[in-house]
Design an enzyme around this catalytic site. Sequence first.
Site, PDB file in Angstrom:
ATOM      1  N   SER A 187     -27.880  16.105 -21.824  1.00  0.00           N
ATOM      2  CA  SER A 187     -27.305  15.293 -20.757  1.00  0.00           C
ATOM      3  C   SER A 187     -28.307  14.202 -20.343  1.00  0.00           C
ATOM      4  CB  SER A 187     -26.899  16.190 -19.584  1.00  0.00           C
ATOM      5  OG  SER A 187     -26.112  15.490 -18.660  1.00  0.00           O
ATOM      6  N   ASP A 273     -15.862  16.125 -23.463  1.00  0.00           N
ATOM      7  CA  ASP A 273     -16.868  15.907 -22.432  1.00  0.00           C
ATOM      8  C   ASP A 273     -16.445  14.749 -21.530  1.00  0.00           C
ATOM      9  OD1 ASP A 273     -19.127  15.530 -20.893  1.00  0.00           O
ATOM     10  OD2 ASP A 273     -20.530  15.609 -22.577  1.00  0.00           O
ATOM     11  N   HIS A 308     -18.838  19.200 -21.564  1.00  0.00           N
ATOM     12  CA  HIS A 308     -20.239  18.844 -21.396  1.00  0.00           C
ATOM     13  C   HIS A 308     -21.191  19.956 -21.841  1.00  0.00           C
ATOM     14  CE1 HIS A 308     -23.260  16.102 -20.038  1.00  0.00           C
ATOM     15  NE2 HIS A 308     -23.742  16.919 -19.131  1.00  0.00           N
TER      16      HIS A 308
END
Length: 329
Positions: A187, A273, A308
């Site tokens: 991330s 995501d 994610h």
Amino acid sequence: MPAFDLPPDELERHRPALDEPADFDAFWQDTLKQAEQDEPLVSVHPVDNGLRLVDGWDVTFRGFAGEPVRAWYSRPAGVPDALPAVVEYAGYGRGRGLAHERLTWAAAGYAHLLMDNRGQGDQYGCGGDTPDPHASAPGGPGPAARGLLSPHDYHYRRLITDAVRAVAAVRALPGVDGTRVAAVGNSQGGGLALAVAGLVPDLAAVAVSAPFLCGIHRALNLTDAPPYGEISAYLSVHREAVDAAMRTLSYMEGASFARRAHAPVHFGVGLRDTVCPPSGAYSAFNRYGELSGSTPSREIHTYPFNGHEHGDAVHVRNQLSWLREVLGD
């Protein structure tokens, strides 16, 4: 959440035009030159992490403007050899936490440096220990919008500089083979690892998953989830700031860093995501190494039914296998 971005065949060809500033390289050269004037390490102290098989140290190194940045250094207990090192960058809103939290890389036999995120650490996890003295620049309250009106004031100018200096710091630590250093992150951490890949030419490996700050313009039009949503929220109030914000973000674009990278790279992405849309990861992957003068090896693992979290522990297993091949024992 069903897949909402481009279909897989289009992602594989996705190479959007980059709004790259003419002084992109000069901007980062000047920024890093200011940070490289002093030796990286400030202090290294053993810490009782409560573990028998992993030794730990509390590290402070000099980051942006020579300011102190905290980190945890971990390695297999009782192993005196110079080990390959993994420099890990944490996710958005997270700090370095506690000394015993991140054990995968040390347990796999690597020296491991986990960098604290300046001015973050209050959203989840167990906190952070590095303030951001420059947090008063105009912009939103969250890090993604902090200082957004100027690339010189933007939070990520400082955080990316810290990330680059973390590589210098790990190379100065005892028991590290400085020729075998990997930059790793998920991330926000993945975005930082990509930036480091473009700014540190002699990395041995890069492993990123669900990277933030890649394909920024498209992401802002696809999702309102934070961190991108924090930028959108700020611009929904400060409508006159759009051009200045887009200019600032163009200096932080992950695809621009990726095209300057030299090291082998391993990507992971979930096709559902909605936090960091998969087209961003592919925009960086498809341009990776194109300005390096060579052809770095690269691979990407996609998880069609994941968001994610991408491949989660399955992907970590893939990373471990890949790093063993690239870095050696």
